[in-house]
Design an enzyme around this catalytic site. Structure first.
Site, PDB file in Angstrom:
ATOM      1  N   ASN A  44       9.701 -29.480 -18.324  1.00 55.89           N
ATOM      2  CA  ASN A  44      10.168 -30.018 -19.597  1.00 55.89           C
ATOM      3  C   ASN A  44      11.281 -29.130 -20.134  1.00 55.89           C
ATOM      4  O   ASN A  44      11.286 -27.907 -19.947  1.00 55.89           O
ATOM      5  CB  ASN A  44       9.022 -30.184 -20.604  1.00 55.89           C
ATOM      6  CG  ASN A  44       8.274 -28.909 -20.913  1.00 55.89           C
ATOM      7  OD1 ASN A  44       8.062 -28.065 -20.043  1.00 55.89           O
ATOM      8  ND2 ASN A  44       7.845 -28.762 -22.158  1.00 55.89           N
ATOM      9  N   GLU A  46      13.303 -28.704 -23.730  1.00 55.72           N
ATOM     10  CA  GLU A  46      13.397 -29.077 -25.141  1.00 55.72           C
ATOM     11  C   GLU A  46      14.800 -28.801 -25.675  1.00 55.72           C
ATOM     12  O   GLU A  46      15.594 -28.102 -25.051  1.00 55.72           O
ATOM     13  CB  GLU A  46      12.359 -28.300 -25.953  1.00 55.72           C
ATOM     14  CG  GLU A  46      10.944 -28.650 -25.580  1.00 55.72           C
ATOM     15  CD  GLU A  46       9.899 -27.877 -26.350  1.00 55.72           C
ATOM     16  OE1 GLU A  46       8.730 -28.259 -26.258  1.00 55.72           O
ATOM     17  OE2 GLU A  46      10.237 -26.890 -27.043  1.00 55.72           O
ATOM     18  N   CYS A  55      10.915 -34.759 -20.573  1.00 58.68           N
ATOM     19  CA  CYS A  55       9.625 -34.347 -20.024  1.00 58.68           C
ATOM     20  C   CYS A  55       9.782 -33.910 -18.563  1.00 58.68           C
ATOM     21  O   CYS A  55      10.725 -34.308 -17.879  1.00 58.68           O
ATOM     22  CB  CYS A  55       8.632 -35.502 -20.082  1.00 58.68           C
ATOM     23  SG  CYS A  55       8.261 -36.069 -21.747  1.00 58.68           S
ATOM     24  N   GLU A  57       8.028 -34.785 -15.958  1.00 59.59           N
ATOM     25  CA  GLU A  57       7.903 -35.883 -15.003  1.00 59.59           C
ATOM     26  C   GLU A  57       9.233 -36.609 -14.817  1.00 59.59           C
ATOM     27  O   GLU A  57       9.673 -36.862 -13.698  1.00 59.59           O
ATOM     28  CB  GLU A  57       6.853 -36.907 -15.468  1.00 59.59           C
ATOM     29  CG  GLU A  57       5.477 -36.334 -15.649  1.00 59.59           C
ATOM     30  CD  GLU A  57       5.206 -35.853 -17.072  1.00 59.59           C
ATOM     31  OE1 GLU A  57       6.021 -35.067 -17.632  1.00 59.59           O
ATOM     32  OE2 GLU A  57       4.179 -36.258 -17.632  1.00 59.59           O
ATOM     33  N   CYS A  88       3.307 -39.023 -20.830  1.00 63.88           N
ATOM     34  CA  CYS A  88       3.560 -39.794 -22.051  1.00 63.88           C
ATOM     35  C   CYS A  88       3.956 -41.230 -21.674  1.00 63.88           C
ATOM     36  O   CYS A  88       4.165 -41.549 -20.498  1.00 63.88           O
ATOM     37  CB  CYS A  88       4.665 -39.137 -22.874  1.00 63.88           C
ATOM     38  SG  CYS A  88       6.338 -39.344 -22.212  1.00 63.88           S
ATOM     39  N   CYS A  91       7.305 -41.591 -19.743  1.00 60.17           N
ATOM     40  CA  CYS A  91       7.194 -41.170 -18.340  1.00 60.17           C
ATOM     41  C   CYS A  91       6.435 -42.203 -17.514  1.00 60.17           C
ATOM     42  O   CYS A  91       6.780 -42.463 -16.362  1.00 60.17           O
ATOM     43  CB  CYS A  91       6.527 -39.807 -18.248  1.00 60.17           C
ATOM     44  SG  CYS A  91       7.593 -38.471 -18.854  1.00 60.17           S
TER      45      CYS A  91
END
Length: 129
Positions: A44, A46, A55, A57, A88, A91
């Site tokens: 991930n 940010e 993310c 994934e 999430c 994803c």
């Protein structure tokens, strides 16, 4: 093709170490197994403009796609911050887009044991045009 779930999870664990998560402090690593048999890792990332974060994934899947892959067979997800780390909604939908004839296996670690589910467990009615 048989899937080495332990190898995939070990790659996800390794990827979590490169997470850039200064805001949430919630590191996540992912590893995807492509249709060609190659493993791609992601973490991930940010951003202070939170909507620009990505993310682990999707990072790993996009790396695979950018290298010419078009089919994902399995995705391993790991976070050192929790006993289990699930994808999430965004994803899940991205995974569905690149699912081939075989349904994607989603691998997480729960209390030290691998938990393996099919993508339909997480996304029963994915959208595809």
């Amino acid at each position: 093709m048989s899937i080495d779930y332990e190898l995939l999870m070990n790659n996800a664990k390794e990827a979590s170490k490169t997470s850039y998560s200064p805001f949430s402090r919630f590191a996540v690593g992912a590893a995807v197994l492509s249709g060609s048999g190659k493993i791609y890792k992601g973490c991930n990332v940010e951003n202070s403009s939170f909507g620009l974060a990505v993310c682990a994934e999707r990072c790993a899947i996009f790396k695979a796609i950018s290298e010419g892959e078009r089919e994902i067979l399995a995705v391993a997800i790991y976070s050192p911050n929790t006993d289990s780390c699930y994808p999430c909604g965004a994803c899940r939908q991205v995974m569905y887009e690149f699912q081939g004839d075989e349904e994607i296996s989603v691998i997480t670690e729960n209390m030290g044991s691998l938990e393996i589910n099919k993508l339909s467990y997480f996304l029963p009615c994915g959208f595809r045009i």
